[in-house]
Design an enzyme around this catalytic site. Structure first.
Site, PDB file in Angstrom:
ATOM      1  N   GLY A  39       0.795  -1.223   0.000  1.00  0.00           N
ATOM      2  CA  GLY A  39       0.000   0.000   0.000  1.00  0.00           C
ATOM      3  C   GLY A  39       0.826   1.269   0.000  1.00  0.00           C
ATOM      4  N   ASN A  40       2.150   1.132   0.157  1.00  0.00           N
ATOM      5  CA  ASN A  40       3.006   2.309   0.161  1.00  0.00           C
ATOM      6  C   ASN A  40       3.183   2.800  -1.276  1.00  0.00           C
ATOM      7  OD1 ASN A  40       5.545   3.964   0.240  1.00  0.00           O
ATOM      8  ND2 ASN A  40       5.413   3.413   2.403  1.00  0.00           N
ATOM      9  N   ALA A  41       3.098   4.101  -1.468  1.00  0.00           N
ATOM     10  CA  ALA A  41       3.150   4.696  -2.811  1.00  0.00           C
ATOM     11  C   ALA A  41       4.574   4.928  -3.317  1.00  0.00           C
ATOM     12  CB  ALA A  41       2.375   6.016  -2.820  1.00  0.00           C
TER      13      ALA A  41
END
Length: 171
Positions: A39-41
């Site tokens: 989920g980290n961009a």
């Protein structure tokens, strides 16, 4: 609460830009990869800016960053923390990385970008006062956190904000 140890930097002698986080998440620590949480961009942003897309192998993503003279590290060498949130870091437990030696070795780094507020806060409190005039040339800028916990901006807005790291370094 046990000490959490961070990773060595992704860096080469040609690096001109340094991206600093605070400390890897639990998922990143398990994977032994910077920004390993799906989920980290971070990797989608690096994909949009440099071609270091999340579907590439971790080693290839690292290589793409190095080819583009981008280094990645964390302000903290170790700390104690429940879970992955920066807000859960036990302040009394933090140990910072050695930036005097780092900047002395990687002399082409001119610009330092903080991946969110915690990295900037710890750096300004614990690192900046210990850097002497030799490093006065460094430029600093905080960017929006790539963490999934920082949801006030969407991916397109984060990419737009992060484009600044592609600007040429003035020597």
């Amino acid at each position: 609460m046990a000490d959490i140890e961070g990773f060595p930097p992704i860096v080469s002698g040609e690096a001109q830009v340094l991206i600093l986080g605070s400390m890897p998440s639990e998922v990143s620590l398990l994977k032994q990869q910077y920004y390993g949480h799906p989920g980290n961009a971070f990797w989608p942003i690096m994909g949009a800016l440099f071609g270091a897309f999340p579907n590439l192998s971790y080693e290839r993503r690292r290589a793409v960053l190095l080819e583009n003279k981008v280094a990645v590290w964390d302000v903290l060498q170790s700390c104690q923390r429940h879970g992955s949130l920066d807000s859960n870091i036990a302040w009394a437990s933090i140990r910072t990385n050695d930036f005097v030696s780092f900047f002395a070795e990687y002399k082409f780094i001119r610009r330092v970008f903080f991946n969110g507020g915690m990295a900037e806060k710890v750096y300004k409190k614990h690192i900046l006062p210990g850097l002497d005039q030799r490093f006065a040339y460094l430029e600093y800028q905080r960017l929006p956190s790539t963490s999934p916990a920082h949801a006030s901006l969407n991916l397109a807005q984060k990419i737009e904000a992060w484009k600044v790291i592609r600007q040429p370094v003035v020597k």
